[in-house]
Design a protein around this motif. Structure first.
Motif, PDB file in Angstrom:
ATOM      1  N   ILE A 159     -77.172  90.228 -83.348  1.00 14.23           N
ATOM      2  CA  ILE A 159     -78.632  90.200 -83.355  1.00 14.23           C
ATOM      3  C   ILE A 159     -79.141  88.942 -84.040  1.00 14.23           C
ATOM      4  O   ILE A 159     -80.121  88.332 -83.607  1.00 14.23           O
ATOM      5  N   GLY A 160     -78.457  88.518 -85.111  1.00 13.00           N
ATOM      6  CA  GLY A 160     -78.861  87.295 -85.792  1.00 13.00           C
ATOM      7  C   GLY A 160     -78.681  86.083 -84.901  1.00 13.00           C
ATOM      8  O   GLY A 160     -79.540  85.194 -84.840  1.00 13.00           O
ATOM      9  N   ALA A 161     -77.557  86.039 -84.183  1.00 16.93           N
ATOM     10  CA  ALA A 161     -77.306  84.922 -83.276  1.00 16.93           C
ATOM     11  C   ALA A 161     -78.343  84.885 -82.160  1.00 16.93           C
ATOM     12  O   ALA A 161     -78.815  83.812 -81.763  1.00 16.93           O
ATOM     13  N   LEU A 162     -78.701  86.060 -81.657  1.00 14.70           N
ATOM     14  CA  LEU A 162     -79.717  86.118 -80.601  1.00 14.70           C
ATOM     15  C   LEU A 162     -81.076  85.630 -81.099  1.00 14.70           C
ATOM     16  O   LEU A 162     -81.820  84.976 -80.363  1.00 14.70           O
ATOM     17  N   LEU A 163     -81.405  85.953 -82.352  1.00 16.32           N
ATOM     18  CA  LEU A 163     -82.681  85.502 -82.918  1.00 16.32           C
ATOM     19  C   LEU A 163     -82.710  83.983 -83.060  1.00 16.32           C
ATOM     20  O   LEU A 163     -83.728  83.342 -82.772  1.00 16.32           O
ATOM     21  N   VAL A 164     -81.604  83.384 -83.507  1.00 18.74           N
ATOM     22  CA  VAL A 164     -81.537  81.932 -83.628  1.00 18.74           C
ATOM     23  C   VAL A 164     -81.632  81.284 -82.249  1.00 18.74           C
ATOM     24  O   VAL A 164     -82.330  80.284 -82.054  1.00 18.74           O
ATOM     25  N   ALA A 165     -80.931  81.865 -81.275  1.00 14.86           N
ATOM     26  CA  ALA A 165     -81.024  81.354 -79.908  1.00 14.86           C
ATOM     27  C   ALA A 165     -82.455  81.486 -79.385  1.00 14.86           C
ATOM     28  O   ALA A 165     -82.953  80.610 -78.673  1.00 14.86           O
ATOM     29  N   GLY A 166     -83.123  82.589 -79.765  1.00  9.42           N
ATOM     30  CA  GLY A 166     -84.516  82.768 -79.364  1.00  9.42           C
ATOM     31  C   GLY A 166     -85.412  81.693 -79.952  1.00  9.42           C
ATOM     32  O   GLY A 166     -86.362  81.225 -79.298  1.00  9.42           O
ATOM     33  N   ALA A 167     -85.121  81.279 -81.192  1.00  9.33           N
ATOM     34  CA  ALA A 167     -85.882  80.183 -81.802  1.00  9.33           C
ATOM     35  C   ALA A 167     -85.701  78.899 -80.994  1.00  9.33           C
ATOM     36  O   ALA A 167     -86.665  78.146 -80.779  1.00  9.33           O
ATOM     37  N   CYS A 168     -84.495  78.644 -80.525  1.00  2.32           N
ATOM     38  CA  CYS A 168     -84.236  77.453 -79.716  1.00  2.32           C
ATOM     39  C   CYS A 168     -85.008  77.507 -78.394  1.00  2.32           C
ATOM     40  O   CYS A 168     -85.506  76.482 -77.914  1.00  2.32           O
TER      41      CYS A 168
END
Length: 354
Positions: A159-168
């Motif tokens: 979920i954390g990785a997805l949130l960072v990818a969402g920021a990108c």
């Protein structure tokens, strides 16, 4: 070739200023909450550029002020979308994602911004791409991955990785929407972004219980934000105007290299082999972009807009005011339909289909 090199250098300078922000923040700011730091960076950008705009207007002639580019009503949705995506949603998703994602993994994921920027530009906005530009982007992103790679780093929660990818994704949307308003005064656009995103991030920091920084700490953060977020964004917008989104995003993706280089200068250490491999890959990517030559017969549709220009082959127009011959200058002007052949980028005058 001269114009192409100037445009590329503008994008690389934007990347250098932004890349330097991280080590300078570490050196000057100590410990601040992520949202407080982001808010001060953006606020410093907005306030610094606002004061610069006021100083510029004070020394400009009345005629120059009269012909300044003004954001049109039809462009406001594009600008608002860019501010919301890049100045509000992007930082929020990044900070939330980093709470459950190791720093090394987060650094790797941030390389996705350049990829998403190019994909949106190519697929949604139909910006042209050839094999050389694609390979250059691959080389630059691969260099970024090597630069931020940490052996044995944990992968972090999905979920954390997805949130960072969402920021990108948010920043990639910001880059593409900003291109839609890039003919306007780059300083005004960047100033508005800072003045909106800064207070929003500071309010979020306050709601999360962050304590207010000292005067010296806040001033240092805002000064860093002015250079790393403000001046850098102005240069980025100018590059967007001249290079198109995907190519500017590719050049900007070398920012981590400048950050690591400055870190090594501030805290001397022997660069790792990965650093030199990353530098080589990024250099190859930049070289591939610089040697691009996109040339074909194309037609310019009639167009009316306002931006800073010289009377080159695309700007052969008369003036409805007394002109002193100074160039470059800014005023509303109309382009007549024209068909010709020459090398070009997907800049503000070459957004045609292929």
């Amino acid at each position: 070739m001269h114009a192409r090199l100037n445009a590329a250098l503008t994008a690389l300078l934007a990347a250098a200023l932004f890349g330097a922000t991280t080590p300078l923040a570490k050196l000057l700011l100590g410990t601040l909450s992520p949202f407080m730091l982001a808010g001060l960076f953006y606020l410093g950008s907005g306030v610094g550029l606002g004061l610069t705009i006021l100083a510029r207007r004070a020394v400009r002639t009345e005629q120059a002020q009269h012909h300044e580019s003004k954001i049109q009503k039809t462009e406001i949705p594009w600008l608002a979308g860019a501010i919301i995506a890049g100045g509000v949603a992007g930082p929020a998703l990044l900070m939330l994602g980093l709470t459950s994602t190791p720093a090394a993994t987060g650094s790797l994921l941030l390389n996705l911004e350049g990829v998403f920027t190019a994909i949106i530009a190519w697929v949604v906005f139909r910006e042209n791409v050839d094999r050389q530009i694609f390979l250059g982007m691959v080389a630059i992103v691969a260099g970024g991955v090597l630069l931020s790679w940490k052996s044995g780093a944990a992968t972090g929660l999905p979920i954390g990785a997805l949130l960072v990818a969402g920021a990108c994704v948010c920043w990639a949307i910001d880059n593409n929407l900003t291109r839609k308003v890039s003919t306007n005064d780059a300083m005004v656009i960047a100033c508005l972004k800072g003045l909106v995103a800064g207070p929003v991030n500071l309010v979020i920091a306050h709601l999360l219980g962050a304590s207010a920084p000292g005067v010296g700490q806040a001033a240092a953060a805002m000064a860093t934000g002015f250079a790393g977020y403000g001046v850098s964004l102005v240069l980025f917008i100018v590059a967007l105007r001249n290079l198109g989104t995907a190519r500017t995003g590719a050049y900007f993706s070398v920012a981590p290299l400048f950050g690591v280089a400055l870190s090594l200068a501030l805290w001397p250490a022997m660069p790792s082999p990965l650093f030199w491999c990353a530098a080589a890959l990024m250099a190859i990517g930049v070289w591939l972009h610089l040697r691009e030559r996109h040339e074909h017969a194309h037609t310019h549709e009639p167009l009316q807009h306002t931006h800073r220009h010289r009377h080159d082959q695309h700007h052969q127009h008369e003036h409805d005011f007394e002109w002193d011959g100074a160039e470059p200058h800014t005023h509303p002007h109309r382009h007549a339909a024209i068909a010709h052949t020459h090398a070009h980028y997907p800049d503000i005058h070459h957004r045609h289909s292929h």
